[in-house]
Structure formats: structure tokens, C-alpha cells
Motif scaffolding. Structure first.
Motif, short mmCIF file in Angstrom:
data_model
loop_
_atom_site.label_atom_id
_atom_site.label_comp_id
_atom_site.label_asym_id
_atom_site.label_seq_id
_atom_site.Cartn_x
_atom_site.Cartn_y
_atom_site.Cartn_z
N GLN A 62 34.82 108.53 11.86
CA GLN A 62 33.89 108.30 10.59
C GLN A 62 33.06 106.89 10.94
O GLN A 62 33.33 105.99 10.09
CB GLN A 62 34.61 108.50 9.36
N VAL A 63 32.82 106.56 11.81
CA VAL A 63 32.00 105.27 12.12
C VAL A 63 30.43 105.55 11.51
O VAL A 63 29.89 106.15 11.53
CB VAL A 63 31.85 105.11 13.68
N THR A 64 30.38 104.21 10.55
CA THR A 64 29.16 104.12 10.16
C THR A 64 28.26 103.60 11.28
O THR A 64 28.51 103.22 11.98
CB THR A 64 29.31 103.25 8.95
N PRO A 65 26.81 103.86 10.98
CA PRO A 65 25.61 103.37 11.70
C PRO A 65 25.75 102.05 11.96
O PRO A 65 25.61 101.27 13.07
CB PRO A 65 24.56 103.88 11.29
N ALA A 66 26.26 101.21 10.98
CA ALA A 66 26.11 99.58 10.88
C ALA A 66 27.45 99.42 11.92
O ALA A 66 27.34 98.44 12.71
CB ALA A 66 26.26 98.93 9.82
N SER A 67 28.60 99.89 11.89
CA SER A 67 29.73 99.49 12.48
C SER A 67 29.69 100.01 13.99
O SER A 67 29.79 99.31 14.92
CB SER A 67 31.13 100.15 11.94
N ALA A 68 28.85 101.08 14.30
CA ALA A 68 28.50 101.71 15.56
C ALA A 68 27.51 100.32 16.25
O ALA A 68 27.60 100.15 17.54
CB ALA A 68 27.91 102.94 15.71
N ALA A 69 26.72 99.91 15.42
CA ALA A 69 25.86 99.07 15.96
C ALA A 69 26.53 97.70 16.19
O ALA A 69 26.17 97.09 17.25
CB ALA A 69 24.67 98.70 15.05
N VAL A 70 27.11 97.14 15.39
CA VAL A 70 28.03 96.10 15.83
C VAL A 70 29.02 96.18 17.12
O VAL A 70 28.94 95.30 17.76
CB VAL A 70 29.08 95.73 14.41
N LEU A 71 29.58 97.18 17.05
CA LEU A 71 30.63 97.44 18.23
C LEU A 71 29.56 97.62 19.49
O LEU A 71 29.78 97.05 20.48
CB LEU A 71 31.09 98.93 18.30
N LYS A 72 28.36 98.18 19.53
CA LYS A 72 27.37 97.99 20.60
C LYS A 72 27.11 96.66 21.03
O LYS A 72 26.84 96.14 21.99
CB LYS A 72 26.19 98.95 20.42
N LEU A 73 26.78 95.90 20.00
CA LEU A 73 26.28 94.27 20.08
C LEU A 73 27.34 93.68 20.68
O LEU A 73 27.30 92.75 21.54
CB LEU A 73 26.01 93.75 18.78
N LEU A 74 28.54 94.11 20.03
CA LEU A 74 29.81 93.14 20.65
C LEU A 74 30.08 93.56 22.24
O LEU A 74 30.38 92.49 23.00
CB LEU A 74 31.32 93.75 20.04
N ASP A 75 29.90 94.91 22.93
CA ASP A 75 30.04 95.02 24.16
C ASP A 75 28.94 94.31 24.98
O ASP A 75 29.46 93.78 25.83
CB ASP A 75 29.80 96.48 24.30
N GLU A 76 27.79 94.25 24.27
CA GLU A 76 26.63 93.53 24.97
C GLU A 76 26.96 92.19 25.11
O GLU A 76 26.77 91.61 26.20
CB GLU A 76 25.24 93.82 24.35
#
Length: 155
Positions: A62-76
Motif C-alpha cells: 500500500q505505497v502511496t504515489p508520494a512515498s514511491a516518489a520519495v523512495l525513487k528520489l532517495l535511490d537516485e
């Protein structure tokens, strides 16, 4: 020559902007009462006879779009950090911070970048801000505490 000066100024301004943003978000301590007096005892709450209610925790799917975006930004951001591109990593982390100001992993990335850039005061402030946010994430809390210990021993 002029371009190098502009790039150097831009780097300094981005660091100052992050510092100003963090300072504006810092809590303000207000003194309460006189130092020599003791406050009156607060009334004891009556125990609740009902059993405690446990909150429903979201599952990992149940990952929200905002949290998914944050995780992607953290990886980058971490990729840039490992490549030694700390200013670019900070820019990515700041975008993640705008999406979620309570994500301790963002503070870990920012503090790690500033520690690597030997900006120890700012790194310490960021690590200290991230630790109380990591109540649910023991691993991130331990990493923030370890980084804070490194920063303090480097001072």
C-alpha cells in the motif's frame, strides 16, 4: 573563468538555502515559569478499562504515489552520493524532503552528503533532526545515530 566563479557561487548559495530552510523549520524553545519554582503536580489520569486499540498498519504493497516518489528520489540521491556528486545528491534529497518532511531517510542522505563535504555543523543538525523521526525504522535510526557519532568525533 567567469563560469567557474558562477558555479562556485551557485554551490555556496544552494548550501545557504538548505541551511536557511532547516533553520526556519527548527523548533523554538520557550521557557515555562520561573526556574526556582516547581510546577504543581498534574492530576493522575484514570485508567481506561477498555483493552488498547491497535492501529491498522498499512502493508508494504500500500505505497502511496508520494512515498514511491520519495523512495525513487532517495535511490537516485544515494547513487549520486556514492559517485561523489554531493551537491546534485542534495538537490535530489531536497526534492524528496518537499514531498515528505517526516521521512528520516531523507535526513540521513542530506547529513551524509554534508558530512562528506566536511560541513560538520549542518551534517550534525540534519542527523539530529532525523533521529526523532525514525521511531518506527530502527535501521535508519541506528544509521543516523552512527553518523552523528562520527560527526561528533570529527569535530
Amino acid at each position: 573563468m567567469v563560469m567557474e566563479c558562477l558555479i562556485e557561487w551557485a554551490k555556496k548559495l544552494s548550501s545557504v538555502a538548505v541551511l536557511l530552510m532547516l533553520v526556519s523549520c527548527a523548533p523554538v524553545m520557550v521557557p515555562v515559569g520561573d526556574v526556582g519554582t516547581t510546577p504543581p503536580p498534574s492530576p493522575q489520569p484514570k485508567p481506561d478499562p477498555r483493552p488498547p486499540v491497535r492501529p491498522i498498519e498499512p502493508s508494504r504493497d500500500q505505497v502511496t504515489p508520494a512515498s514511491a516518489a520519495v523512495l525513487k528520489l532517495l535511490d537516485e540521491g544515494w547513487q549520486l552520493h556514492h559517485n561523489g556528486e554531493y551537491d546534485r545528491s542534495n538537490a535530489v534529497a531536497e526534492r524528496a524532503l518537499r514531498l515528505d518532511r517526516a521521512e528520516p531517510k531523507v535526513f540521513l542522505l542530506l547529513a551524509s552528503n554534508y558530512f562528506s563535504m566536511l560541513q560538520l555543523t549542518l551534517a550534525e543538525q540534519l542527523a539530529r533532526q532525523g533521529i526523532p523521526l525514525a521511531t518506527e525504522d530502527r535501521n535508519t535510526r541506528a544509521r543516523l545515530q552512527s553518523l552523528l557519532n562520527q560527526i561528533l568525533s570529527a569535530n
